[in-house]
Motif scaffolding. Structure first.
Motif, mmCIF file in Angstrom:
data_model
loop_
_atom_site.group_PDB
_atom_site.id
_atom_site.type_symbol
_atom_site.label_atom_id
_atom_site.label_comp_id
_atom_site.label_asym_id
_atom_site.label_seq_id
_atom_site.Cartn_x
_atom_site.Cartn_y
_atom_site.Cartn_z
ATOM 1 N N TYR A 42 -83.248 -102.988 -90.490
ATOM 2 C CA TYR A 42 -82.533 -102.270 -89.476
ATOM 3 C C TYR A 42 -82.419 -103.134 -88.187
ATOM 4 O O TYR A 42 -83.178 -103.938 -87.688
ATOM 5 N N ALA A 43 -80.967 -103.036 -87.589
ATOM 6 C CA ALA A 43 -80.599 -103.616 -86.627
ATOM 7 C C ALA A 43 -79.547 -103.024 -85.681
ATOM 8 O O ALA A 43 -78.806 -102.093 -86.499
ATOM 9 N N PHE A 44 -79.218 -103.197 -84.820
ATOM 10 C CA PHE A 44 -78.178 -102.394 -83.981
ATOM 11 C C PHE A 44 -77.230 -103.307 -83.350
ATOM 12 O O PHE A 44 -77.638 -104.514 -82.528
ATOM 13 N N LEU A 45 -76.012 -103.005 -83.100
ATOM 14 C CA LEU A 45 -74.892 -103.804 -82.167
ATOM 15 C C LEU A 45 -74.411 -102.878 -81.136
ATOM 16 O O LEU A 45 -73.658 -101.815 -81.631
ATOM 17 N N ASP A 46 -74.429 -102.998 -79.952
ATOM 18 C CA ASP A 46 -73.372 -102.440 -79.041
ATOM 19 C C ASP A 46 -72.014 -102.485 -79.179
ATOM 20 O O ASP A 46 -71.607 -103.631 -79.499
ATOM 21 N N VAL A 47 -71.256 -101.581 -78.852
ATOM 22 C CA VAL A 47 -69.834 -101.406 -79.024
ATOM 23 C C VAL A 47 -69.167 -101.820 -77.371
ATOM 24 O O VAL A 47 -69.537 -100.942 -76.548
ATOM 25 N N PRO A 48 -68.434 -102.548 -77.066
ATOM 26 C CA PRO A 48 -67.769 -102.718 -75.724
ATOM 27 C C PRO A 48 -67.159 -101.703 -75.371
ATOM 28 O O PRO A 48 -66.567 -100.899 -76.278
ATOM 29 N N GLU A 49 -67.336 -101.510 -73.922
ATOM 30 C CA GLU A 49 -66.133 -100.542 -73.517
ATOM 31 C C GLU A 49 -64.391 -100.882 -73.707
ATOM 32 O O GLU A 49 -64.216 -101.858 -73.691
ATOM 33 N N VAL A 50 -63.997 -99.781 -73.903
ATOM 34 C CA VAL A 50 -62.305 -99.793 -73.716
ATOM 35 C C VAL A 50 -61.772 -99.034 -73.144
ATOM 36 O O VAL A 50 -61.968 -97.406 -73.592
ATOM 37 N N ASP A 51 -61.138 -99.343 -72.055
ATOM 38 C CA ASP A 51 -60.356 -98.319 -71.118
ATOM 39 C C ASP A 51 -61.366 -97.124 -70.520
ATOM 40 O O ASP A 51 -61.053 -95.976 -70.467
ATOM 41 N N GLY A 52 -62.723 -97.897 -70.341
ATOM 42 C CA GLY A 52 -63.795 -96.808 -69.628
ATOM 43 C C GLY A 52 -64.449 -96.132 -70.628
ATOM 44 O O GLY A 52 -65.315 -95.206 -70.274
#
Length: 669
Positions: A42-52
């Motif tokens: 198992y591993a995890f990846l953050d998703v960047p903000e888009v338009d806040g």
């Protein structure tokens, strides 16, 4: 969103996940030593903000690629939302590439990408050939429209594009996650202990949400546990939701009591089954049809359970007008029943995959229609109509169609659990106005209600024609005569409705049509009033005809005829010849019999009843035999068992008064 990798061994699944997330999912010493994945990683990846706006973290499940570990791959694959099918540029499509694609397709996964790994190891011509091979492979599968991307975990080729595609998919997925309304369910794929925490289980949340402090149930087994702590997508949280990888710290359960394949669920969804009905599709590349009786490995949730298949549909190809068959043809879909070696957790809509008896080949896949599959009458038109209702796309449609299709009503508690929903979710649905009866968690369709009313009235007419000297059957007997398969709560509601409409009259437990009755003469009315105090004073011993005649200074033959007429009217109880009890006394004796039965697993013996009433043994036996005849008890060997469906002298709420006992009717034949 949960992303799952799939593909042949050594095609770069673990390396790609590490390149995307920075996490090496091979955690076991044996995995490090051999350079292959053995367990789920198992591993995890953050998703960047888009338009806040942010999307939840992406969770990766890295599955083994070895052919002997497909069962482990399946334990992880049943919970994923987005698939990455990996094909190494130097090897091309390999056997486990094909099988993993079959698994993904049979699980119904339509979101994903084909990723050609190790692209830096081959020239452009070879890369183009592998791309063409991959495109040809996925044709006819659920990933036929998936993009094909070339990447290199070592050089970074294509990783940016792949990462951005995953971020976009995660944002889209976050906006349409429709699994959060049901009762909480988590399929366990790991269990371990942590100092200071205790037992921890991990898995994918299939439905609903859970919070710290919630009470859950382990299934199969039914053991109650409490949530001590939560991690979702590798972060400490107070609440976890559907679609997340979740670690749950549990109170009340030891590690050796739980493991892969089990579930922790909300109490409303607690069920386990060893027999389920499903809609199943045989993989189109199979060389032979799937026959009834075939032994298989059934993969559902995170478990692998041996079982057998029974084809329910008449035709091997859905809609095929050909002859009836017990075969499912390659590429065809049919309804089947899966008979499992042991109970498993399963709910409507869960994906199921079948592999052959030797666990060497993936055969078929589909969805669960009904985890409460019947043992008998499983191929009748009635049952197939119910399965057709359960195959409808929305909960509202399924509930309404099932009620319309069920001749004897629907148990809403049982249906709610099978649908993975709390009962309140079904009771709030718009199907209710179409039902005539909804009582004690049961619902009956309007046309079925009318048919049941007519059947009951017709049965009463036949009874009166055949037994004109009797007032009518008791309520339990009438149900057996008219509607033996109608659930008792619905029968009670139906009878209450007929009584309110003055279509039937009910004296205690006996039912008759309004035009049918037994009239007393003036002499009999006078005599009945004269002996009423003596009957009430007789207590549990009862009153004999000769004693009543003597004390009333009336002729014994007249007294015998009068008391017999009163018994026919339901105003007295004849236990044995010439021995009578008023309804109030019999009500108390019935209450004692119920108390004895409830204290001894439903059984009443002569000795226990004698002691409870302070009667002699002979009189106790006479009363128990009377209760057998009128339907409160049933003789089984040397004991009398309480009939669960009997309403004789049953008291409830404000009805616990003399008014009920005065109108109660028991007639001994």
């Amino acid at each position: 969103m949960i992303v799952g990798t799939a593909g042949h061994i050594d095609h770069g699944k673990t390396t790609l996940v590490k390149a995307l997330t920075g996490v090496d999912t091979d955690r076991l010493p044996e995995e490090k030593k051999r350079g292959i994945s053995i367990e789920l990683g198992y591993a995890f990846l953050d998703v960047p903000e888009v338009d806040g706006h942010t999307a939840p973290r992406i969770g990766f499940i890295d599955v083994p690629g070895h052919e002997r570990l497909v069962h482990t791959m399946l334990a992880g694959a049943t919970g994923i939302d987005h698939a990455l099918l990996l094909v190494a540029a130097d090897d091309g499509v390999m056997p486990q590439t094909r099988e993993h694609l079959a698994v993904l397709s049979l699980l119904g996964l339509r979101e994903g990408a084909v990723v050609i790994t190790k692209a830096d190891r081959v020239d452009a011509e070879r890369l183009a050939a592998v791309r063409a091979e991959a495109l040809a492979l996925v044709q006819g599968s659920s990933l036929a429209d998936a993009p094909v991307l070339a990447v290199s975990a070592h050089s970074g080729l294509g990783l940016t594009e792949l990462r951005e595609r995953l971020w976009a998919a995660a944002r889209a997925h976050a906006g349409r996650n429709d699994r959060g309304d049901g009762a909480f369910r988590l399929a366990i794929d790991r269990a371990f202990t942590l100092d200071g925490v205790g037992t921890v289980v991990t898995g994918t949340v299939h439905a609903g949400s859970v919070a710290v402090g919630d009470e859950l149930v382990r299934m199969p087994g039914g053991q109650r546990v409490r949530v001590r702590s939560l991690h979702a997508q590798n972060r400490v949280v107070e609440r976890a939701e559907a679609g997340q990888r979740c670690a749950v710290g549990l109170v009340g359960l030891a590690k050796d009591e739980i493991g892969r394949g089990q579930w922790i669920v909300a109490p409303a969804a607690a069920l386990a089954t060893d027999r389920l009905d499903a809609s199943l599709t045989l993989w189109h590349d199979e060389a032979k049809p799937l026959r009834s009786g075939t032994p298989v490995h059934v993969h559902i949730g995170a478990i692998d359970m041996p079982g057998t298949v029974a084809i329910l549909d008449e035709h091997g190809v859905s809609g095929d007008p050909g002859p009836a068959t017990d075969r499912l043809m390659p590429g065809a879909t049919a309804r089947v029943q899966l008979i499992l070696r042991s109970p498993v957790g399963a709910w409507h809509g869960d994906r199921v995959v079948l592999r052959d008896a030797s666990a060497s080949r993936t055969l078929a896949g589909g969805i669960v229609l009904d985890p409460h599959a019947p043992t008998r009458y499983r191929r009748t038109p009635q049952r197939l109509a119910e399965l057709a209702a359960l195959a409808l796309p929305t909960l509202d449609e399924r509930v309404a169609a099932l009620i319309d299709a069920a001749p004897n009503g629907v148990d809403l508690n049982r249906l709610a659990a099978a649908q993975g929903q709390p009962l309140s979710a079904l009771q709030a649905r718009p199907h209710k106005p179409s039902t005539t009866h909804s009582h004690d968690g049961w619902a009956l369709g309007s046309s079925q209600s009318e048919a049941a009313r007519q059947a009951l009235l017709a049965a009463l007419s036949r009874f009166h024609a055949g037994h004109p000297e009797e007032l009518g059957p008791d309520t339990a007997r009438l149900r057996r005569l008219a509607l033996p398969r109608l659930p008792e709560p619905l029968y009670r509601a139906l009878l209450t409705g007929l009584q309110a409409a003055a279509q039937v009259l009910v004296r205690g437990a006996y039912v008759h049509l309004p035009e049918h009755g037994i009239q007393l003469s003036a002499t009999e009315e006078r005599l009945a009033q004269k002996v009423s105090p003596a009957l009430a004073a007789a207590g549990y011993e009862g009153a004999w005809v000769r004693d009543l005649a003597r004390d009333a200074k009336e002729s014994e033959p007249l007294m015998r005829v009068t008391l017999a007429r009163l018994a026919q009217r339901g105003e007295l109880v004849q236990v044995v010849k010439d021995l009578y009890y008023p309804p109030a006394t019999m009500a108390r004796l019935c209450a004692i019999a119920r108390e004895v039965a409830h204290a001894h697993d439903g059984e009443v013996t002569a000795a226990r009843f004698r002691d409870a009433t302070s009667l002699g043994r002979k009189r106790a036996i006479q009363i128990l035999e009377c209760l057998d005849r009128i339907g409160l008890l049933r003789r089984v060997g040397d004991v009398h068992r309480l009939r669960a469906d009997s309403q004789l002298y049953r008291e409830s709420g404000d009805d616990r008064d003399d008014r009920q006992t005065r109108t109660a009717v028991i007639r001994a034949t």
